[in-house]
Design an enzyme around this catalytic site. Structure first.
Site, PDB file in Angstrom:
ATOM      1  N   LEU A 123      34.693  38.309  49.631  1.00  0.00           N
ATOM      2  CA  LEU A 123      35.416  39.021  48.583  1.00  0.00           C
ATOM      3  C   LEU A 123      36.867  38.585  48.499  1.00  0.00           C
ATOM      4  CD1 LEU A 123      34.354  42.462  50.052  1.00  0.00           C
ATOM      5  CD2 LEU A 123      33.061  41.149  48.369  1.00  0.00           C
ATOM      6  N   MET A 172      34.886  28.565  51.019  1.00  0.00           N
ATOM      7  CA  MET A 172      35.849  28.806  49.948  1.00  0.00           C
ATOM      8  C   MET A 172      36.721  30.012  50.260  1.00  0.00           C
ATOM      9  SD  MET A 172      37.003  27.651  47.082  1.00  0.00           S
ATOM     10  CE  MET A 172      38.656  28.340  46.962  1.00  0.00           C
ATOM     11  N   LYS A 173      36.138  31.041  50.855  1.00  0.00           N
ATOM     12  CA  LYS A 173      36.914  32.234  51.215  1.00  0.00           C
ATOM     13  C   LYS A 173      38.005  31.878  52.220  1.00  0.00           C
ATOM     14  CE  LYS A 173      38.054  36.565  51.929  1.00  0.00           C
ATOM     15  NZ  LYS A 173      39.051  37.201  51.046  1.00  0.00           N
ATOM     16  N   LEU A 174      37.694  31.020  53.168  1.00  0.00           N
ATOM     17  CA  LEU A 174      38.700  30.622  54.145  1.00  0.00           C
ATOM     18  C   LEU A 174      39.826  29.840  53.474  1.00  0.00           C
ATOM     19  CD1 LEU A 174      36.533  29.665  57.266  1.00  0.00           C
ATOM     20  CD2 LEU A 174      37.807  31.779  56.837  1.00  0.00           C
ATOM     21  N   ASN A 177      41.915  32.422  51.694  1.00  0.00           N
ATOM     22  CA  ASN A 177      42.747  33.199  52.610  1.00  0.00           C
ATOM     23  C   ASN A 177      43.842  32.357  53.251  1.00  0.00           C
ATOM     24  OD1 ASN A 177      41.005  35.249  51.961  1.00  0.00           O
ATOM     25  ND2 ASN A 177      40.861  36.034  54.039  1.00  0.00           N
TER      26      ASN A 177
END
Length: 297
Positions: A123, A172-174, A177
């Site tokens: 998310l 992609m989330k990493l 972030n």
């Protein structure tokens, strides 16, 4: 199985998960939840029509799709192991946590052996958007699994992007972030330097806000500094430190020099080492720790 027949399990009804689960049950999905440390979100969801499982195995046995919204990969691995005896062939586990992609791939391979699909759907945004059903979601899943889970994710997400195969959502989330936590470290150090050279935060903000360096992340971050809103961005420093360690690990595995990643990681490591590891030590508080390290109140 049609989408309308899906029965949903939700593990991790915390800051983000509570709002997500609330949207699922209020939009007509049969929902089973389980309590952890805090019963208040569970009681709220039961009042909206959800049912409660007494174990993760029971929750799995009632569900065709299970959402996980947990702290990180160790917690995800433990939850999947506990659910495994109750999982039905043809069901799907969707990990919405920020997890280690290496762990994600390992779990997916293990579950494939019992006919259970796995998808990563981490998310972006805050608990406010979770409550409003307006989160951003980046999904790693096989095409047919994505088609199945997309309308269900749509109950709590306003923007859904299918990144690629299993693990790509977490990758992609990493990256996402890394950018946001890099902003937090930059803002924090800039605010300390601003104070040291005699420029007040309010004056600093007058220049940045509305200019090319402004963004939604900047605004929630600065609400703490300018308005004293200590809960302007409810994402803990401990989780931030965990995420940036995952970024560094991913970069190490890809043989990418971590010049910036490691610098950001050290900002968070210092804050956590100084005691910023509590449940209400949030991301914008990083500025306080960096200020104190520079002799600023």
């Amino acid at each position: 199985m049609t989408h309308s027949q899906e029965t949903i399990g939700f593990v991790g009804v915390g800051l983000m998960g509570h709002g997500m689960a609330r949207n699922l049950v209020e939009k007509g999905y049969p929902l089973t939840v389980i309590a952890h440390r805090n019963r208040a979100p569970v009681e709220d969801l039961l009042g909206r029509g959800a049912t409660e499982a007494q174990s993760l195995e029971e929750l799995a046995s009632r569900s065709s799709i299970v959402f996980l919204c947990l702290t990180g990969s160790p917690e995800v691995e433990a939850a999947v192991a506990a659910m495994k005896p109750g999982l039905k062939r043809g069901s799907v586990i969707v990990d919405c946590s920020t997890s280690d992609p290496t762990s994600t791939a390992r779990i997916a391979e293990d579950l494939a052996g019992i006919g259970v699909d796995f998808a990563d759907a981490p998310l972006s945004r805050t608990p406010k958007e979770a409550w409003e059903g307006a989160l951003d979601c980046m999904v790693g899943a096989k095409d047919e699994v994505f088609r199945r889970i997309e309308p269900v994710i749509g109950a709590w997400a306003g923007k859904i992007v299918h990144i690629g195969g299993i693990g790509d959502g977490h990758r992609m989330k990493l990256l996402n972030n890394f950018i946001s936590l890099g902003y937090a470290a930059l803002y924090s150090e800039a605010l300390s330097l601003s104070r040291k050279v005699g420029i007040a935060p309010e004056t600093f903000d007058k220049v940045i806000r509305g200019g090319r360096m402004d963004c939604g992340f900047y605004q929630t971050f600065m609400a703490c500094t300018l308005e004293g809103n200590r809960a302007s961005h409810k994402f803990t420093l401990a989780n931030a430190y965990k995420d940036i360690r995952y970024v560094e690990s991913m970069a190490n595995a890809a043989t990418v020099a971590t010049t910036m990643t490691s610098a950001v990681k050290n900002s968070f490591a210092s804050a956590v080492a100084q005691g910023g590891n509590g449940p209400e030590d949030y991301l914008p508080h990083l500025a306080d720790f960096i200020a104190r390290a520079n002799g600023i109140d």
